[in-house]
Scaffold this motif. Sequence first.
Motif, PDB file in Angstrom:
ATOM      1  N   MET A   1       0.825  -1.184   0.000  1.00 13.20           N
ATOM      2  CA  MET A   1       0.000   0.000   0.000  1.00 13.20           C
ATOM      3  C   MET A   1       0.878   1.261   0.000  1.00 13.20           C
ATOM      4  O   MET A   1       0.503   2.262  -0.602  1.00 13.20           O
ATOM      5  N   GLU A   2       2.029   1.186   0.668  1.00 10.63           N
ATOM      6  CA  GLU A   2       2.949   2.336   0.660  1.00 10.63           C
ATOM      7  C   GLU A   2       3.379   2.676  -0.765  1.00 10.63           C
ATOM      8  O   GLU A   2       3.445   3.852  -1.133  1.00 10.63           O
ATOM      9  N   ALA A   3       3.661   1.650  -1.557  1.00 12.33           N
ATOM     10  CA  ALA A   3       4.085   1.876  -2.945  1.00 12.33           C
ATOM     11  C   ALA A   3       2.978   2.552  -3.746  1.00 12.33           C
ATOM     12  O   ALA A   3       3.250   3.437  -4.571  1.00 12.33           O
ATOM     13  N   VAL A   4       1.739   2.167  -3.498  1.00  7.62           N
ATOM     14  CA  VAL A   4       0.609   2.772  -4.198  1.00  7.62           C
ATOM     15  C   VAL A   4       0.508   4.254  -3.838  1.00  7.62           C
ATOM     16  O   VAL A   4       0.320   5.103  -4.715  1.00  7.62           O
ATOM     17  N   PHE A   5       0.636   4.580  -2.556  1.00  8.07           N
ATOM     18  CA  PHE A   5       0.590   5.989  -2.153  1.00  8.07           C
ATOM     19  C   PHE A   5       1.777   6.771  -2.719  1.00  8.07           C
ATOM     20  O   PHE A   5       1.638   7.922  -3.119  1.00  8.07           O
ATOM     21  N   SER A   6       2.941   6.133  -2.779  1.00  6.60           N
ATOM     22  CA  SER A   6       4.109   6.780  -3.368  1.00  6.60           C
ATOM     23  C   SER A   6       3.850   7.094  -4.841  1.00  6.60           C
ATOM     24  O   SER A   6       4.114   8.207  -5.312  1.00  6.60           O
ATOM     25  N   ASP A   7       3.304   6.111  -5.575  1.00  3.65           N
ATOM     26  CA  ASP A   7       2.974   6.325  -6.988  1.00  3.65           C
ATOM     27  C   ASP A   7       1.926   7.423  -7.153  1.00  3.65           C
ATOM     28  O   ASP A   7       2.033   8.266  -8.058  1.00  3.65           O
ATOM     29  N   LEU A   8       0.933   7.430  -6.303  1.00  6.45           N
ATOM     30  CA  LEU A   8      -0.124   8.440  -6.365  1.00  6.45           C
ATOM     31  C   LEU A   8       0.459   9.854  -6.179  1.00  6.45           C
ATOM     32  O   LEU A   8       0.130  10.771  -6.940  1.00  6.45           O
ATOM     33  N   ILE A   9       1.318  10.007  -5.198  1.00  7.04           N
ATOM     34  CA  ILE A   9       1.937  11.311  -4.942  1.00  7.04           C
ATOM     35  C   ILE A   9       2.782  11.742  -6.142  1.00  7.04           C
ATOM     36  O   ILE A   9       2.741  12.902  -6.560  1.00  7.04           O
ATOM     37  N   GLU A  14       4.464  15.533  -7.593  1.00  4.15           N
ATOM     38  CA  GLU A  14       5.286  15.821  -6.414  1.00  4.15           C
ATOM     39  C   GLU A  14       6.529  14.941  -6.383  1.00  4.15           C
ATOM     40  O   GLU A  14       6.572  13.872  -6.990  1.00  4.15           O
ATOM     41  N   ASP A  15       7.495  15.388  -5.641  1.00  6.86           N
ATOM     42  CA  ASP A  15       8.740  14.651  -5.407  1.00  6.86           C
ATOM     43  C   ASP A  15       8.617  13.944  -4.062  1.00  6.86           C
ATOM     44  O   ASP A  15       8.677  14.582  -3.006  1.00  6.86           O
ATOM     45  N   VAL A  16       8.439  12.626  -4.073  1.00 11.25           N
ATOM     46  CA  VAL A  16       8.254  11.884  -2.826  1.00 11.25           C
ATOM     47  C   VAL A  16       9.520  11.823  -1.978  1.00 11.25           C
ATOM     48  O   VAL A  16       9.474  11.378  -0.836  1.00 11.25           O
ATOM     49  N   THR A  17      10.626  12.311  -2.521  1.00  8.55           N
ATOM     50  CA  THR A  17      11.866  12.308  -1.735  1.00  8.55           C
ATOM     51  C   THR A  17      12.105  13.640  -1.025  1.00  8.55           C
ATOM     52  O   THR A  17      13.053  13.757  -0.260  1.00  8.55           O
ATOM     53  N   ARG A  18      11.225  14.627  -1.241  1.00  2.18           N
ATOM     54  CA  ARG A  18      11.432  15.888  -0.532  1.00  2.18           C
ATOM     55  C   ARG A  18      11.081  15.715   0.945  1.00  2.18           C
ATOM     56  O   ARG A  18      10.295  14.848   1.312  1.00  2.18           O
ATOM     57  N   PRO A  25       4.035   8.236   2.308  1.00  2.00           N
ATOM     58  CA  PRO A  25       3.421   6.975   1.875  1.00  2.00           C
ATOM     59  C   PRO A  25       3.207   5.991   3.037  1.00  2.00           C
ATOM     60  O   PRO A  25       2.150   5.355   3.117  1.00  2.00           O
ATOM     61  N   LYS A  26       4.152   5.915   3.957  1.00  2.00           N
ATOM     62  CA  LYS A  26       4.012   5.022   5.108  1.00  2.00           C
ATOM     63  C   LYS A  26       2.883   5.504   6.027  1.00  2.00           C
ATOM     64  O   LYS A  26       2.043   4.716   6.464  1.00  2.00           O
ATOM     65  N   ARG A  27       2.834   6.808   6.305  1.00  3.86           N
ATOM     66  CA  ARG A  27       1.783   7.357   7.167  1.00  3.86           C
ATOM     67  C   ARG A  27       0.412   7.224   6.509  1.00  3.86           C
ATOM     68  O   ARG A  27      -0.573   6.895   7.170  1.00  3.86           O
ATOM     69  N   ALA A  28       0.336   7.493   5.208  1.00  2.00           N
ATOM     70  CA  ALA A  28      -0.945   7.399   4.500  1.00  2.00           C
ATOM     71  C   ALA A  28      -1.453   5.961   4.495  1.00  2.00           C
ATOM     72  O   ALA A  28      -2.655   5.725   4.680  1.00  2.00           O
ATOM     73  N   ALA A  29      -0.570   5.010   4.291  1.00  2.00           N
ATOM     74  CA  ALA A  29      -0.970   3.599   4.306  1.00  2.00           C
ATOM     75  C   ALA A  29      -1.488   3.203   5.686  1.00  2.00           C
ATOM     76  O   ALA A  29      -2.521   2.524   5.797  1.00  2.00           O
ATOM     77  N   ALA A  30      -0.808   3.630   6.732  1.00  2.00           N
ATOM     78  CA  ALA A  30      -1.262   3.325   8.095  1.00  2.00           C
ATOM     79  C   ALA A  30      -2.625   3.975   8.364  1.00  2.00           C
ATOM     80  O   ALA A  30      -3.518   3.351   8.952  1.00  2.00           O
ATOM     81  N   ALA A  31      -2.791   5.201   7.934  1.00  2.00           N
ATOM     82  CA  ALA A  31      -4.063   5.897   8.136  1.00  2.00           C
ATOM     83  C   ALA A  31      -5.183   5.185   7.371  1.00  2.00           C
ATOM     84  O   ALA A  31      -6.285   4.986   7.905  1.00  2.00           O
ATOM     85  N   PHE A  32      -4.913   4.790   6.135  1.00  2.00           N
ATOM     86  CA  PHE A  32      -5.935   4.138   5.321  1.00  2.00           C
ATOM     87  C   PHE A  32      -6.330   2.791   5.920  1.00  2.00           C
ATOM     88  O   PHE A  32      -7.506   2.420   5.914  1.00  2.00           O
ATOM     89  N   ARG A  33      -5.342   2.066   6.456  1.00  2.00           N
ATOM     90  CA  ARG A  33      -5.652   0.794   7.121  1.00  2.00           C
ATOM     91  C   ARG A  33      -6.550   1.046   8.335  1.00  2.00           C
ATOM     92  O   ARG A  33      -7.519   0.324   8.561  1.00  2.00           O
TER      93      ARG A  33
END
Length: 181
Positions: A1-9, A14-18, A25-33
């Motif tokens: 799920m983290e990878a999906v949020f990373s791809d979405l961002i 956006e730059d997911v490395t900023r 992505p990790k926080r969003a996946a935890a929140a979505f779960r």
Amino acid sequence: MEAVFSDLIQELGEDVTREGLIDTPKRAAAAFRFLNSGYAQSLDNVLNNALFEADTEDMVIVKDIELYSLCEHHLLPFIGKCHVAYLPKGKVIGLSKVARIVEMYARRLQIQERLTKQIADAIQTALQPAGVAVVIEAKHLCMMMRGVEKQNSVMTTSSMLGLFRRQISTRSEFLGLINRK
């Protein structure tokens, strides 16, 4: 799920490395779960045997139960309150279990109409009461933040089973009690 949020961002441009997005992505996946944790629950484990013998037949109401759910059409929240009533026939349920039933079904991808019916059906299944009534009033961010952008609209749904459906006086008593301030 983290990878999906990373791809979405990244798809947003956006730059997911900023700095501000590195852990998003990790926080969003935890929140979505968490927001969808109702899928991991069942009525039996929510009730946890908290059914009790009682000789009352008078209406039991739990009102203003806060609820938060995600609209299955846009994955945006809807937020509101739920009012639940039942007419016992030999059994009552632990007070917190009513709120836990609401929470279990709200923490799934939902439409408000189905959520209302699922809560009523669960109380009916658990207690076999003479009647069950559920009313939900909610604001939908999918209608407030996008589309028609109507900020003050509230959707109200109800499910009436047993005596609440058949007897206008019982239904009216319930509706009058939940609307008292």
